[in-house]
Write an enzyme that holds these catalytic residues in place. Structure first.
Site, short mmCIF file in Angstrom:
data_model
loop_
_atom_site.label_atom_id
_atom_site.label_comp_id
_atom_site.label_asym_id
_atom_site.label_seq_id
_atom_site.Cartn_x
_atom_site.Cartn_y
_atom_site.Cartn_z
N HIS A 135 0.86 -1.20 0.00
CA HIS A 135 0.00 0.00 0.00
C HIS A 135 0.89 1.24 0.00
O HIS A 135 1.02 1.94 1.00
CB HIS A 135 -0.93 -0.01 1.21
N LYS A 218 -6.29 -0.16 -8.87
CA LYS A 218 -6.72 0.31 -7.56
C LYS A 218 -8.04 1.07 -7.70
O LYS A 218 -8.14 2.04 -8.45
CB LYS A 218 -5.66 1.24 -6.94
N HIS A 220 -10.54 3.44 -5.74
CA HIS A 220 -10.50 4.34 -4.59
C HIS A 220 -11.75 5.21 -4.57
O HIS A 220 -12.17 5.74 -5.60
CB HIS A 220 -9.25 5.23 -4.65
N HIS A 273 -6.80 -1.29 4.27
CA HIS A 273 -7.21 -0.80 5.60
C HIS A 273 -8.63 -1.27 5.93
O HIS A 273 -9.57 -0.47 6.05
CB HIS A 273 -7.07 0.71 5.74
N HIS A 321 -6.92 13.56 2.61
CA HIS A 321 -8.05 13.50 1.68
C HIS A 321 -8.56 14.88 1.28
O HIS A 321 -9.69 15.00 0.81
CB HIS A 321 -9.16 12.62 2.26
N ASP A 361 0.56 2.54 3.74
CA ASP A 361 -0.22 3.73 3.33
C ASP A 361 0.70 4.95 3.39
O ASP A 361 0.34 6.00 3.93
CB ASP A 361 -1.45 3.91 4.21
#
Length: 568
Positions: A135, A218, A220, A273, A321, A361
């Site tokens: 990740h 991926k 997301h 996660h 984010h 991450d």
């Protein structure tokens, strides 16, 4: 004449043997040597007046018949066992695990040492397979130095640098970016693989990324992880034998966790996660741990649950984010993801093997250099709070150690189709090996080998008369220089891209290795981490129930592998 040595004297000379126990760093975890491949009285050791000399432990065999490097008398900690052995490396791969020496004069030798053989003294050291972090936000290339120094030798993820999209999502979008990142991979002494952006509802935008070299895709939520996008992405993955990683829909806009599971249609997927603090259906994404096709992992900020875990997460989430704390909806979005009850349950689900992997991450709600540390801190916390596992006994924590080491070695390799090359210490695999002094296990490696060559090590003043004077710190070694770099590290790509000749078209120097068997792997294949409980999360209290039992634990107030080892 037979000379009897005490166990202490023997361990100090040749390292621990069968029945001896070793403490991992300053944790409460003890491992016990299950088998010793060496022969008492015939051990090999290098040095003045020692065994590996011409006509003694070193034979007359030519280079073709001996390893390039031997690690002597090492303790191997891997998912398959905890043993003492000599490790042979040949042409960048693990050639054998056994008893080294001179077969002309010594009994039981399975690995001949010759004049072409270099020696690394493994006495008293623990050897593990290089860690695999699945990740990675490729936000800054300097992450690679941090990861390598921590014992991670393979990084999988996506990104293009500190772009806003990469800061939040692990995607390398489109063929142009994929080509540039694969070219950049040639400059770093670590194995790399890149995920494309999986958020599209028609196949062609995804297929072209796989053809350009992506090892997978991926999904997301920040790009819109709708049921249609999930279904389309998994269909492309099935057609190209690549993996899909997913960060699900925290806001439950496109559906609830049941909608997402339905969109999987029983197809294999890697859930990032899986507890949810890093993102995913609030509050019950943890339910997916019970699905046979779901390969669940954690990221390291919530590992393990401590008195500081909740406090740091809110600000971290707002930055990662691109949220505004002055906007009520953004703040509510952030707060919905941080739940003490599910984070506490995450500890226990790791200890019972329901959560199969652990990753970072990196720089996007995770610390790239702490995957291994936090894995073992979690194991320690669970040993202290829950006691020995049923598979272990009062003498050792061998099964727990195998369970936890598998979370960042073999299971990520199986998940992403690279286990034929890396992920364990087995003959035939790429010799990515990490050597640890037991007191520093999981924290500060002594030496990191890439493809059989030393890539990084703790090294003292280069102007000193010996290697050890201060300042001792991590320094890159010869495997990171010149043409050796490209010959000691790998770049993983899709089979489609390899067949299309991207290595020549892009001018890549590193050896490219296609991923394989990504679509066949299931939760049952997750070594020591295959438990599939039926999980429910109370929508009001966030209590986690697994197979009818409440999963909860107290936050840790103090941890090992922490301030005792670091100034900052």
């Amino acid at each position: 004449m037979t000379l009897r040595l005490s166990r202490r004297a023997y361990a100090e000379m040749f390292g621990p043997t069968t029945g001896d126990r070793v403490r991992l760093a300053d944790t409460e975890l003890l491992i016990e040597i299950e088998r010793d491949f060496t022969t008492y009285g015939e051990e090999v050791k290098f040095g003045g007046g020692k065994v590996i000399r011409d006509g003694m432990g070193q034979s007359q065999r030519v280079a073709a018949d001996v390893p390039d490097t031997i690690i002597t008398n090492a303790v191997i900690l891997d998912h398959w066992g905890i043993v003492k052995a000599d490790i042979a490396i040949k042409h960048g791969r693990i050639a054998a695990i056994g008893k080294a020496g001179n077969p002309d004069i010594q009994p039981g030798v399975t690995i001949a040492i010759g004049a072409a053989t270099e020696v690394i003294a493994g006495e008293g050291l623990i050897v593990t397979a290089g860690g695999i972090d699945t990740h990675i936000h490729f936000i800054s290339p300097q992450q690679i130095d941090e990861a390598l120094a921590s014992g991670v030798t393979t990084m999988l993820g996506g990104g293009t640098g500190p772009a806003t999209g990469t800061n939040a999502t692990t995607c390398t979008p489109g063929p142009w970016h994929m080509e540039r990142m694969l070219q950049a991979a040639d400059g770093w002494p670590i194995n790399l693989g890149f995920l494309g952006k999986g958020n599209a509802s028609l196949p062609q935008p995804l297929v072209e990324q796989i053809a350009a070299g992506a090892i997978g895709l991926k999904l997301h939520e920040d790009w819109g992880t709708t049921p249609a996008a999930i279904d389309n992405c998994l269909s492309v993955a099935d057609d190209t034998d690549t993996q899909v990683a997913i960060h699900t829909d925290t806001l439950n806009e496109g559906g609830f966790v049941e909608s997402t599971v339905a969109a999987f249609k029983g197809r294999t997927i890697h859930t990032y996660h899986t507890e949810g603090a890093g993102g995913g259906h609030a509050p019950d994404i943890l339910k997916v741990c019970g699905e046979s096709n779901v390969l669940p992992s954690s990221t390291n900020p919530t590992r393990p649950y401590t008195i500081n875990t909740l406090d740091e997460h809110l600000d971290m989430l707002m930055v990662c984010h691109h949220l505004d704390p002055s906007i009520a909806e953004d703040l509510a979005f952030a707060e919905s993801r941080i739940r003490r009850e599910t984070i506490a349950a995450e500890d226990i689900l790791h200890d019972l093997g329901a959560l199969s992997m652990l990753s970072s991450d990196s720089q996007a709600m995770g610390r790239v250099g702490e995957v291994i540390i936090r894995t073992w801190q979690t194991a320690h916390k669970m040993k202290v709070q829950r006691g020995a596992l049923p598979e272990d006994n009062t003498r050792n924590d061998n099964f727990r150690a195998k369970r936890y080491v598998a979370k960042y070695t073999i299971n990520p390799a199986l998940t992403h189709g690279i286990a034929h090359e890396v992920g364990s210490i087995e003959p035939g695999k790429w010799a990515d090996l990490v050597l640890w002094e037991p007191a520093f296990f999981g924290i500060k490696p002594s030496m990191i080998l890439k493809g059989g060559m030393i890539a990084m090590a703790q090294m003292g003043d280069p102007n000193a008369s010996i290697p050890t004077p201060q300042p001792v710190h991590y320094r890159e070694m010869f495997a990171t220089r010149g043409g050796a770099l490209a010959r000691t590290s790998l770049t993983f790509v899709s089979q489609m891209a390899a067949d299309a000749g991207i290595a020549e078209r892009y001018g890549l120097a590193k050896r490219i290795v296609p991923v394989r068997n990504c679509r066949n792997v299931t939760k049952a294949d997750m070594i020591h981490n295959a438990w599939r409980p039926s999980i429910s999360v109370d929508p009001e209290t966030y209590d986690v129930i697994a197979d009818g039992q409440l999963l909860t634990c107290e936050p840790a107030t103090v941890l090992p592998m922490a301030q005792r080892y670091f100034l900052f």
